[in-house]
Write an enzyme that holds these catalytic residues in place. Structure first.
Site, mmCIF file in Angstrom:
data_model
loop_
_atom_site.group_PDB
_atom_site.id
_atom_site.type_symbol
_atom_site.label_atom_id
_atom_site.label_comp_id
_atom_site.label_asym_id
_atom_site.label_seq_id
_atom_site.Cartn_x
_atom_site.Cartn_y
_atom_site.Cartn_z
ATOM 1 N N CYS A 145 -0.014 3.891 2.611
ATOM 2 C CA CYS A 145 0.541 3.331 4.054
ATOM 3 C C CYS A 145 1.973 3.851 4.156
ATOM 4 O O CYS A 145 2.243 3.993 5.507
ATOM 5 C CB CYS A 145 0.408 1.802 4.104
ATOM 6 S SG CYS A 145 -1.171 1.280 3.918
ATOM 7 N N CYS A 200 0.752 -1.254 0.051
ATOM 8 C CA CYS A 200 -0.036 0.121 -0.011
ATOM 9 C C CYS A 200 0.901 1.402 -0.099
ATOM 10 O O CYS A 200 1.577 1.595 0.955
ATOM 11 C CB CYS A 200 -0.704 0.150 1.208
ATOM 12 S SG CYS A 200 -1.800 1.643 1.611
#
Length: 330
Positions: A89, A86
């Site tokens: 993230c 991600c």
């Protein structure tokens, strides 16, 4: 059910944790200091009576989550649901870790890998990642979804601490064998600034303007075709754009009604990817590839390649799926 993805700054309310914890209608009890499984997340009193933890930033699993619930009776716990593949993230996690250190034991950060902890992903209703929540006195509160700037995340921390104090959770923990004040003074290195088009894309995502974010990433790729961060960012924001305005129930109902409906299966694969169910998404589309031809097969191929960029070419799941795709096509 609310539309997906949720707005980045919107509070998401209470979360049902009944699938993980049966608290039997009792208020949570303070930590006892007993050893926790797998290396102890649960705190324990030191010689001076203060609570100690192995670290202010903890990796938490489905199995060890009970200890975090206990810890949240002493200090508020920020829960960061993330995944290695991600992109946002990677931008958000350093901010969360830095702020947690700065608060000097008044808050703890629990990191949950979405790929390996499906029960927690489901319990926190994490339909896209990163998802950030809080635990106060054993009670969960949804905070936000997506990568926010540091100033906004700091505001969230302040709100969590205020809510915790109002609920009688205002303790402090120390790191076992370390002085937390020194750790806070040392701090974490500041995140490196993003390239201009990447920053513009992130800003657009936070405003829900996915079309602009897509264009910014495309511009970055046009300037540097080897910009893998932009390629992955484009894949992720394209996924968000496709899911925008649709509900999970709607997407899954359409897929169930049309097992050979390529657009419906592509949509539910997007939903699987956004929730961290990578193998489910790969398997769904790879099973369909040999059964269709022409434009439908090409659409499946393109979407799978996009997922490969999003997850990362070195991921074993991608390696296996790429091999299987090649076998089905050639």
């Amino acid at each position: 059910m609310s539309n997906i993805p949720p707005t980045p700054s919107g509070l998401r309310g209470a979360v049902d944790l009944s699938s993980l914890v049966d608290r039997a209608q009792r208020p949570p009890q303070p930590p006892t200091g007993a050893p926790a499984p797998d290396g102890a997340v649960a705190p324990g009193p030191d010689a001076g009576g203060d609570l100690t933890v192995p670290s202010l930033v903890m990796d938490v699993t489905d199995q060890s989550f009970q200890d975090v619930l206990q810890l949240s009776t002493v200090v508020p716990v920020i829960v960061d649901i993330w995944a290695e593949w991600c992109g946002p993230c990677k931008q958000l996690s350093p901010i969360l870790e830095q702020l947690t250190a700065e608060y000097d034991g008044r808050v703890v950060l629990a990191k949950v890998d979405a790929d390996t902890n499906p029960q927690l992903v489901q319990a926190f209703q994490a339909q896209s990642i990163p998802t950030v929540a809080a635990l106060i006195g054993g009670r969960p509160l949804g905070l936000f979804v997506g990568a926010l700037p540091e100033a906004q995340v700091r505001d969230v921390y302040e709100q969590v601490l205020q809510a915790a104090e109002q609920n009688g959770v205002s303790g402090r923990v120390t790191v076992d064998g370390a002085a937390p004040v020194e750790a806070a003074e040392q701090g974490e290195p500041e995140p490196e600034p993003l390239p201009p088009h990447h920053q513009a894309a992130y800003d657009a995502i936070e405003q829900g303007d996915y079309a602009t974010a897509i264009q910014e990433y495309k511009t970055a790729i046009a300037q540097d075709p080897h910009d893998q961060m932009a390629v992955a960012g484009l894949a992720q924001v394209s996924l968000l754009d496709r899911l925008n305005g649709r509900t999970a129930d709607e997407v899954r109902a359409a897929a169930a009604a049309g097992p050979r409906d390529v657009p419906a299966q592509l949509a539910v694969a997007d939903l699987d990817i956004s929730g961290g169910h990578v193998e489910d998404a790969f398997g769904r589309l790879l099973d369909l590839v040999p059964t269709v031809f022409g434009e439908d097969r090409e659409a499946l191929r393109v979407r799978l390649v996009e997922y490969f960029e999003l997850i990362g070419s070195d991921d074993p799941r991608v390696v296996a799926a790429r091999r299987r795709l090649a076998s089905a096509l050639y």
